[in-house]
Design a protein around this motif. Structure first.
Motif, PDB file in Angstrom:
ATOM      1  N   LEU A 280      -5.473  -0.347   6.026  1.00 49.77           N
ATOM      2  CA  LEU A 280      -6.205   0.692   5.295  1.00 49.77           C
ATOM      3  C   LEU A 280      -7.218   1.386   6.212  1.00 49.77           C
ATOM      4  O   LEU A 280      -7.365   2.610   6.162  1.00 49.77           O
ATOM      5  CB  LEU A 280      -6.904   0.096   4.068  1.00 49.77           C
ATOM      6  CG  LEU A 280      -7.647   1.133   3.219  1.00 49.77           C
ATOM      7  CD1 LEU A 280      -6.668   2.119   2.584  1.00 49.77           C
ATOM      8  CD2 LEU A 280      -8.486   0.474   2.124  1.00 49.77           C
TER       9      LEU A 280
ATOM     10  N   CYS B 239      -2.917   0.524  -4.099  1.00 53.47           N
ATOM     11  CA  CYS B 239      -2.797  -0.822  -3.533  1.00 53.47           C
ATOM     12  C   CYS B 239      -2.246  -1.748  -4.619  1.00 53.47           C
ATOM     13  O   CYS B 239      -2.792  -1.835  -5.718  1.00 53.47           O
ATOM     14  CB  CYS B 239      -4.158  -1.317  -3.046  1.00 53.47           C
ATOM     15  SG  CYS B 239      -4.003  -2.922  -2.236  1.00 53.47           S
TER      16      CYS B 239
ATOM     17  N   ILE C 202      -8.465   5.516  -3.523  1.00 51.36           N
ATOM     18  CA  ILE C 202      -7.755   4.231  -3.430  1.00 51.36           C
ATOM     19  C   ILE C 202      -7.704   3.676  -4.839  1.00 51.36           C
ATOM     20  O   ILE C 202      -8.736   3.301  -5.403  1.00 51.36           O
ATOM     21  CB  ILE C 202      -8.505   3.200  -2.538  1.00 51.36           C
ATOM     22  CG1 ILE C 202      -9.067   3.830  -1.274  1.00 51.36           C
ATOM     23  CG2 ILE C 202      -7.638   1.963  -2.258  1.00 51.36           C
ATOM     24  CD1 ILE C 202      -8.082   4.198  -0.224  1.00 51.36           C
TER      25      ILE C 202
ATOM     26  N   LEU D 118       0.860  -1.179   0.000  1.00 52.27           N
ATOM     27  CA  LEU D 118       0.000   0.000   0.000  1.00 52.27           C
ATOM     28  C   LEU D 118       0.900   1.233   0.000  1.00 52.27           C
ATOM     29  O   LEU D 118       1.751   1.385   0.885  1.00 52.27           O
ATOM     30  CB  LEU D 118      -0.898  -0.040   1.251  1.00 52.27           C
ATOM     31  CG  LEU D 118      -2.077   0.911   1.293  1.00 52.27           C
ATOM     32  CD1 LEU D 118      -3.033   0.677   0.129  1.00 52.27           C
ATOM     33  CD2 LEU D 118      -2.841   0.741   2.614  1.00 52.27           C
TER      34      LEU D 118
ATOM     35  N   LYS E 286      -8.456  -2.606  -6.115  1.00 58.56           N
ATOM     36  CA  LYS E 286      -9.524  -2.043  -5.284  1.00 58.56           C
ATOM     37  C   LYS E 286     -10.198  -3.075  -4.389  1.00 58.56           C
ATOM     38  O   LYS E 286     -11.041  -2.720  -3.568  1.00 58.56           O
ATOM     39  CB  LYS E 286     -10.563  -1.364  -6.172  1.00 58.56           C
ATOM     40  CG  LYS E 286     -10.036  -0.078  -6.784  1.00 58.56           C
ATOM     41  CD  LYS E 286     -11.117   0.577  -7.613  1.00 58.56           C
ATOM     42  CE  LYS E 286     -10.533   1.686  -8.453  1.00 58.56           C
ATOM     43  NZ  LYS E 286     -10.183   2.863  -7.665  1.00 58.56           N
TER      44      LYS E 286
ATOM     45  N   TYR F 103      -3.503  10.328  -2.469  1.00 56.89           N
ATOM     46  CA  TYR F 103      -4.240   9.093  -2.748  1.00 56.89           C
ATOM     47  C   TYR F 103      -3.388   7.896  -2.335  1.00 56.89           C
ATOM     48  O   TYR F 103      -2.197   8.042  -2.014  1.00 56.89           O
ATOM     49  CB  TYR F 103      -4.656   8.983  -4.232  1.00 56.89           C
ATOM     50  CG  TYR F 103      -3.529   9.014  -5.236  1.00 56.89           C
ATOM     51  CD1 TYR F 103      -3.033   7.841  -5.798  1.00 56.89           C
ATOM     52  CD2 TYR F 103      -2.938  10.218  -5.636  1.00 56.89           C
ATOM     53  CE1 TYR F 103      -1.999   7.864  -6.727  1.00 56.89           C
ATOM     54  CE2 TYR F 103      -1.897  10.253  -6.570  1.00 56.89           C
ATOM     55  CZ  TYR F 103      -1.434   9.075  -7.102  1.00 56.89           C
ATOM     56  OH  TYR F 103      -0.417   9.088  -8.009  1.00 56.89           O
ATOM     57  N   PHE F 104      -4.038   6.720  -2.315  1.00 54.24           N
ATOM     58  CA  PHE F 104      -3.333   5.472  -1.995  1.00 54.24           C
ATOM     59  C   PHE F 104      -3.321   4.570  -3.234  1.00 54.24           C
ATOM     60  O   PHE F 104      -4.289   4.554  -3.990  1.00 54.24           O
ATOM     61  CB  PHE F 104      -4.046   4.709  -0.870  1.00 54.24           C
ATOM     62  CG  PHE F 104      -3.995   5.395   0.468  1.00 54.24           C
ATOM     63  CD1 PHE F 104      -2.895   5.226   1.311  1.00 54.24           C
ATOM     64  CD2 PHE F 104      -5.051   6.206   0.903  1.00 54.24           C
ATOM     65  CE1 PHE F 104      -2.843   5.849   2.554  1.00 54.24           C
ATOM     66  CE2 PHE F 104      -5.007   6.836   2.144  1.00 54.24           C
ATOM     67  CZ  PHE F 104      -3.897   6.661   2.972  1.00 54.24           C
TER      68      PHE F 104
END
Ligand code: ADE
Length: 420
Positions: free
Chosen positions: A330, A394, A349, A204, A353, A391-392
């Protein structure tokens, strides 16, 4: 060479980026980009972070040209020139019977190239785009020119474009061996394990908003080597032991050891930056808050759930031991760093997702309803820092370079050799 001037021959490749868990910081040769210690990285899934590059050759081209993300850039820099020279010197005969093209080893010295490259993530976000970019340039040119060297040998060329690029020639877990030779021929990357070896890991990345202009890695490293009394101790005494331990942790999928080594090495890298005169600050308050959040949680669990590592910028790269811990991570991060109210959770994210489902987050209301993590006791920590994370992303450990063979995947027009 075929007489007809109209032909264009091209190759398209995709190459991942990588994140070092034992850091490269400091060169012993600036020109050849030879490091003062070995480093180890995890390759990131190219589905989420990668470079795509198309390279083309045609007798009609009058000069070497390159377009990066649609804009023409200069190839005159020493690092591009080193890669082009080294690859050209290894070119061999190429024959395409269908197109009636025959290029000899000697022809490559006079033929010009067109290169188009595209990063599927913001180049300015501080996500090691030059690593994926230079690895992709070298890999695609090697295929176009029928260079008969393996990826480790190619890594010694990519290294001369951008040090960390050499590690992007393999998937999974990769070691860049510093080497001893003055020529740099033994300063190469090798694969420690492929991406399937430890496929539970979830990565992440918090892309942290930053107003500050960062010191470039090149000048930062040089200033550290010139002024830090700590950096030689790190390179000679600390890293060699950590490299052995990290290789063992990876082979044994020993997450507590992997996390301890990654976090310690990231912190020591930032310590040598602080030890530089004048000191270099890559992390900011948000980076420090993320470290505290992860450290508190790991401590409360008694054994590490998440590793963190920071490169030459404020972005946090966190590696969770599995999907369950990634979802719990998260939830914690969204509690501290919720999106601004006008931001859609699906653009906050990105990447894989499915982590949102695992964390039970479907919309902004679910974020607002998140309880404080149980390990948090003081009230200061419960205030949130909206807007501090852009933002993240993943993602997970991923594969190495691949050729893309569909015409639709090429970035250059097959008739003109110009960007599509
Ligand atoms: N620097 C950043 N991204 C790059 C790319 N895709 N190719 C070459 N250099 C780069």
């Amino acid at each position: 060479m075929a007489e007809n001037k109209s032909w264009v021959l091209m190759v398209t490749a995709q190459t991942p980026t990588n994140i070092a868990v034992i850091k490269y910081w400091g060169k012993r040769d600036e020109n050849l980009i030879l490091p003062i210690n070995d480093s180890i990285s995890v390759t990131l899934d190219p589905a989420h972070l990668c470079t795509t590059t198309t390279v083309a050759v045609s007798p009609s081209f009058t000069q070497d040209r390159m377009w990066l993300n649609g804009k023409e850039i200069s190839l005159s820099g020493g690092r591009y020139q080193s890669c082009l020279r080294e690859i050209r010197s290894r070119a061999t005969d190429v024959e395409d019977e269908k197109k009636g093209i025959r290029i000899t080893k000697e022809d490559w010295q006079n033929l010009h190239l067109h290169i188009a490259s595209y990063n599927n993530f913001p180049t300015a976000a501080g996500l090691a785009s030059s690593a994926a970019g230079l690895a992709c340039l070298v890999f695609s040119l090697a295929k176009l020119m029928n260079v008969k060297e393996d990826n480790s040998q190619l890594s010694a060329i990519a290294r001369q474009g951008s040090g960390s690029a050499c590690r992007s020639l393999f998937g999974g877990f990769v070691k860049w061996i510093m080497g001893k030779d003055e020529s740099g021929s033994d300063s190469i990357a090798v694969q420690l394990a492929d991406e399937k070896h430890w496929d539970e890991l979830v990565i992440l990345i918090a892309v942290v908003s930053s107003r500050q202009k960062e010191t470039s890695s090149t000048s930062g490293m040089r200033e550290t080597v010139e002024t830090s009394p700590l950096v030689l101790h790190r390179a000679k005494e600390v890293v060699p032991k950590r490299i052995i331990e990290m290789e063992e942790a990876i082979q044994n999928r020993d997450f507590p050891a992997f996390a301890r080594l990654s976090c310690s090495d990231s912190n020591q890298f930032h310590a040598v930056c602080l030890d530089t005169s004048p000191p270099i600050f890559y992390m900011n308050d948000t980076s420090h808050r993320i470290i505290s959040c992860v450290e508190k949680w790991n401590r409360s669990e008694g054994t590490p759930q998440v590793a963190y590592t920071f490169d030459a910028g404020p972005n946090a790269v966190m590696i969770a031991r599995n999907r369950k811990t990634a979802a719990l991570l998260l939830q914690r991060l969204l509690f501290h760093f919720p999106p601004q109210s006008d931001v859609d959770i699906n653009s906050y994210i990105v990447g894989d997702k499915s982590i949102l489902q695992d964390a039970g987050i479907h919309d902004l209301k679910d974020v607002e309803a998140l309880p404080p993590p149980p390990e948090i006791k003081d009230s200061i920590q419960t205030q949130n820092f909206k807007g501090d994370v852009s933002y993240f992303i993943c993602t997970r450990p991923g594969r190495g370079p691949v050729l893309l063979t569909e015409d639709s995947q090429a970035l250059l027009n097959p008739d003109t050799g110009l960007p599509k």
